[in-house]
Design an enzyme around this catalytic site. Structure first.
Site, mmCIF file in Angstrom:
data_model
loop_
_atom_site.group_PDB
_atom_site.id
_atom_site.type_symbol
_atom_site.label_atom_id
_atom_site.label_comp_id
_atom_site.label_asym_id
_atom_site.label_seq_id
_atom_site.Cartn_x
_atom_site.Cartn_y
_atom_site.Cartn_z
ATOM 1 N N ASN A 22 0.858 -1.187 0.000
ATOM 2 C CA ASN A 22 0.000 0.000 0.000
ATOM 3 C C ASN A 22 0.895 1.239 0.000
ATOM 4 O O ASN A 22 1.487 1.578 1.019
ATOM 5 C CB ASN A 22 -0.889 -0.031 1.247
ATOM 6 C CG ASN A 22 -1.721 1.218 1.383
ATOM 7 O OD1 ASN A 22 -1.855 2.005 0.426
ATOM 8 N ND2 ASN A 22 -2.295 1.426 2.557
ATOM 9 N N TRP A 23 0.977 1.874 -1.156
ATOM 10 C CA TRP A 23 1.873 3.038 -1.276
ATOM 11 C C TRP A 23 1.325 4.264 -0.558
ATOM 12 O O TRP A 23 2.026 5.246 -0.394
ATOM 13 C CB TRP A 23 2.082 3.402 -2.757
ATOM 14 C CG TRP A 23 2.721 2.342 -3.587
ATOM 15 C CD1 TRP A 23 3.094 1.084 -3.199
ATOM 16 C CD2 TRP A 23 3.067 2.447 -4.982
ATOM 17 N NE1 TRP A 23 3.643 0.402 -4.255
ATOM 18 C CE2 TRP A 23 3.639 1.218 -5.359
ATOM 19 C CE3 TRP A 23 2.935 3.449 -5.930
ATOM 20 C CZ2 TRP A 23 4.088 0.975 -6.663
ATOM 21 C CZ3 TRP A 23 3.381 3.211 -7.221
ATOM 22 C CH2 TRP A 23 3.957 1.983 -7.581
ATOM 23 N N LYS A 24 0.064 4.238 -0.176
ATOM 24 C CA LYS A 24 -0.583 5.414 0.428
ATOM 25 C C LYS A 24 -0.389 6.617 -0.512
ATOM 26 O O LYS A 24 -0.353 6.437 -1.714
ATOM 27 C CB LYS A 24 -0.066 5.643 1.848
ATOM 28 C CG LYS A 24 -0.150 4.351 2.692
ATOM 29 C CD LYS A 24 0.154 4.550 4.139
ATOM 30 C CE LYS A 24 0.014 3.216 4.871
ATOM 31 N NZ LYS A 24 0.217 3.341 6.300
ATOM 32 N N GLY B 165 3.025 -1.035 4.261
ATOM 33 C CA GLY B 165 3.066 0.389 3.935
ATOM 34 C C GLY B 165 4.468 0.791 3.522
ATOM 35 O O GLY B 165 4.935 0.492 2.426
ATOM 36 N N GLY B 166 5.182 1.445 4.433
ATOM 37 C CA GLY B 166 6.497 2.025 4.141
ATOM 38 C C GLY B 166 7.462 1.087 3.424
ATOM 39 O O GLY B 166 8.131 1.502 2.468
ATOM 40 N N SER C 253 3.166 -2.599 10.307
ATOM 41 C CA SER C 253 4.586 -2.288 10.117
ATOM 42 C C SER C 253 5.443 -3.540 9.899
ATOM 43 O O SER C 253 6.382 -3.815 10.646
ATOM 44 C CB SER C 253 5.119 -1.481 11.303
ATOM 45 O OG SER C 253 4.590 -0.181 11.210
ATOM 46 N N GLU D 249 -5.016 -4.524 10.963
ATOM 47 C CA GLU D 249 -4.001 -3.516 11.267
ATOM 48 C C GLU D 249 -4.138 -3.081 12.723
ATOM 49 O O GLU D 249 -5.106 -2.388 13.069
ATOM 50 C CB GLU D 249 -4.248 -2.254 10.444
ATOM 51 C CG GLU D 249 -4.288 -2.426 8.958
ATOM 52 C CD GLU D 249 -4.502 -1.058 8.335
ATOM 53 O OE1 GLU D 249 -3.522 -0.522 7.822
ATOM 54 O OE2 GLU D 249 -5.620 -0.516 8.410
ATOM 55 N N GLY E 179 3.721 3.096 12.933
ATOM 56 C CA GLY E 179 4.457 4.356 13.024
ATOM 57 C C GLY E 179 4.501 4.954 14.419
ATOM 58 O O GLY E 179 4.659 6.159 14.582
ATOM 59 N N HIS F 247 -9.271 1.156 5.143
ATOM 60 C CA HIS F 247 -7.938 1.271 5.740
ATOM 61 C C HIS F 247 -8.044 2.149 6.984
ATOM 62 O O HIS F 247 -8.853 3.086 7.019
ATOM 63 C CB HIS F 247 -6.958 1.872 4.721
ATOM 64 C CG HIS F 247 -5.557 1.830 5.224
ATOM 65 N ND1 HIS F 247 -5.060 2.800 6.066
ATOM 66 C CD2 HIS F 247 -4.565 0.920 5.053
ATOM 67 C CE1 HIS F 247 -3.806 2.479 6.382
ATOM 68 N NE2 HIS F 247 -3.486 1.347 5.769
ATOM 69 N N GLU G 24 -6.444 4.553 8.017
ATOM 70 C CA GLU G 24 -6.340 5.997 7.770
ATOM 71 C C GLU G 24 -7.641 6.546 7.184
ATOM 72 O O GLU G 24 -8.007 7.689 7.447
ATOM 73 C CB GLU G 24 -5.146 6.266 6.837
ATOM 74 C CG GLU G 24 -3.835 6.052 7.579
ATOM 75 C CD GLU G 24 -2.717 5.457 6.752
ATOM 76 O OE1 GLU G 24 -2.757 5.546 5.511
ATOM 77 O OE2 GLU G 24 -1.790 4.881 7.362
HETATM 78 P P1 13P Z 1 3.430 0.638 7.586
HETATM 79 O O1 13P Z 1 3.871 -0.692 7.031
HETATM 80 O O2 13P Z 1 4.093 1.808 6.924
HETATM 81 O O3 13P Z 1 3.549 0.675 9.080
HETATM 82 O O4 13P Z 1 1.886 0.769 7.264
HETATM 83 C C1 13P Z 1 1.033 -0.277 7.555
HETATM 84 C C2 13P Z 1 -0.220 -0.032 6.796
HETATM 85 O O5 13P Z 1 -0.960 0.880 7.097
HETATM 86 C C3 13P Z 1 -0.471 -0.884 5.626
HETATM 87 O O6 13P Z 1 -1.562 -0.446 4.907
#
Ligand code: 13P
Length: 254
Positions: free
Chosen positions: A9-11, A237-238, A216, A170, A176, A98, A100
């Site tokens: 997930n590149w966000k 994510g990251g 994460s 999640e 983070g 998600h 967020e």
């Molecule tokens: P990170 O892997 O950057 O902590 O993010 C997790 C996430 O929200 C995956 O969608």
């Protein structure tokens, strides 16, 4: 056999050009070290979705996902993107709910149930996210909350429909924040999710659902999570923004 999935997930990261470069690098590494039993999903921003979908077209173990969709089919909703538009550019999955989106855009279980229906109606697969904030975990109410997210978001589906859904857990408190969920904490919640699916549907249906871990995940901790019996992969994510890290995570299935 349920699928093993690693979704990146590149966000809100990567321009079109940067995204293309990332996918080129990732595919090169992935093809050099093929992992037969896992599939990879790129989840770029809408603006890059068509291009990235074309880049992975025809590869049996690589797909794309949108990061969201709108909760209506079409119409006067300026700035929104419908599921049929997502389908038309070649994506096969849509991330829904998600943390967020739930946190910053007030997405509710009821709205997500509608989005789930629209995704399934178009023949795409939802990646339905659930998870609790820190205060919920501290109050030991995480199962109650995740149970509610799943029952209100998914339990209206038939067993056949549910089997097209991927669930992602999640622990929002471990994203983070410097806090980490242990392999056991992750497994415990995944087992709980499978248990409530089995109670609502049956054990066979529950066993077919891929449940991804989205807290994460990195090359250094992925093996521990992926060795848990109810964890079928990750929503990353990251680490999905760096080709070596993303492929490093997927290779932990070997
Ligand atoms: P990170 O892997 O950057 O902590 O993010 C997790 C996430 O929200 C995956 O969608």
């Amino acid at each position: 056999m349920r699928k093993k999935i690693v979704a990146g997930n590149w966000k809100m990261n990567k321009t079109l050009e940067e995204g293309v470069k990332l996918v080129e690098e990732t595919l090169q590494l992935f093809t050099a070290q093929p992992t037969d039993n896992a599939i990879m999903i790129f989840c770029p921003p809408f603006i890059s979705l068509e291009k990235i979908s074309l880049m992975v077209d025809g590869k049996s173990n690589v797909f794309t996902a949108a990061q969201n969709c709108y909760s209506e089919k079409s119409g006067a909703y300026t700035g929104e993107v419908s599921v049929s538009m997502i389908k038309s550019v070649g994506a096969q999955y849509v991330i829904l709910g998600h943390s967020e989106r739930r946190q910053y855009f007030d997405e509710t279980n009821e709205m997500l149930a509608r989005k789930t229906n629209l995704v399934l109606e178009e023949g795409l697969n939802p990646i339905f996210c659930v998870g609790e904030l820190l205060e919920v975990r501290e109050g030991n109410k995480q199962e109650e909350l995740v149970g509610k997210q799943i029952s209100e978001g998914l339990f209206h589906l038939s067993a056949e429909e549910l089997q097209k859904v991927v669930i992602a857990y999640e622990p929002v408190w471990a994203i983070g924040t410097g806090k980490v969920a242990t392999d056991e904490q992750a497994q415990e919640m995944h087992a709980f999710i499978r248990k409530i699916l089995a109670a609502k549907y049956n054990a066979e249906v529950a066993n077919e659902i891929s449940i991804l871990y989205g807290g994460s995940c990195k090359p250094s901790n992925a093996a521990g999570f992926f060795s848990q019996k109810d964890i079928d992969g990750g929503l990353i994510g990251g680490a999905s923004l760096v080709a070596t890290d993303f492929v490093g995570i997927i290779n932990k299935f070997q």
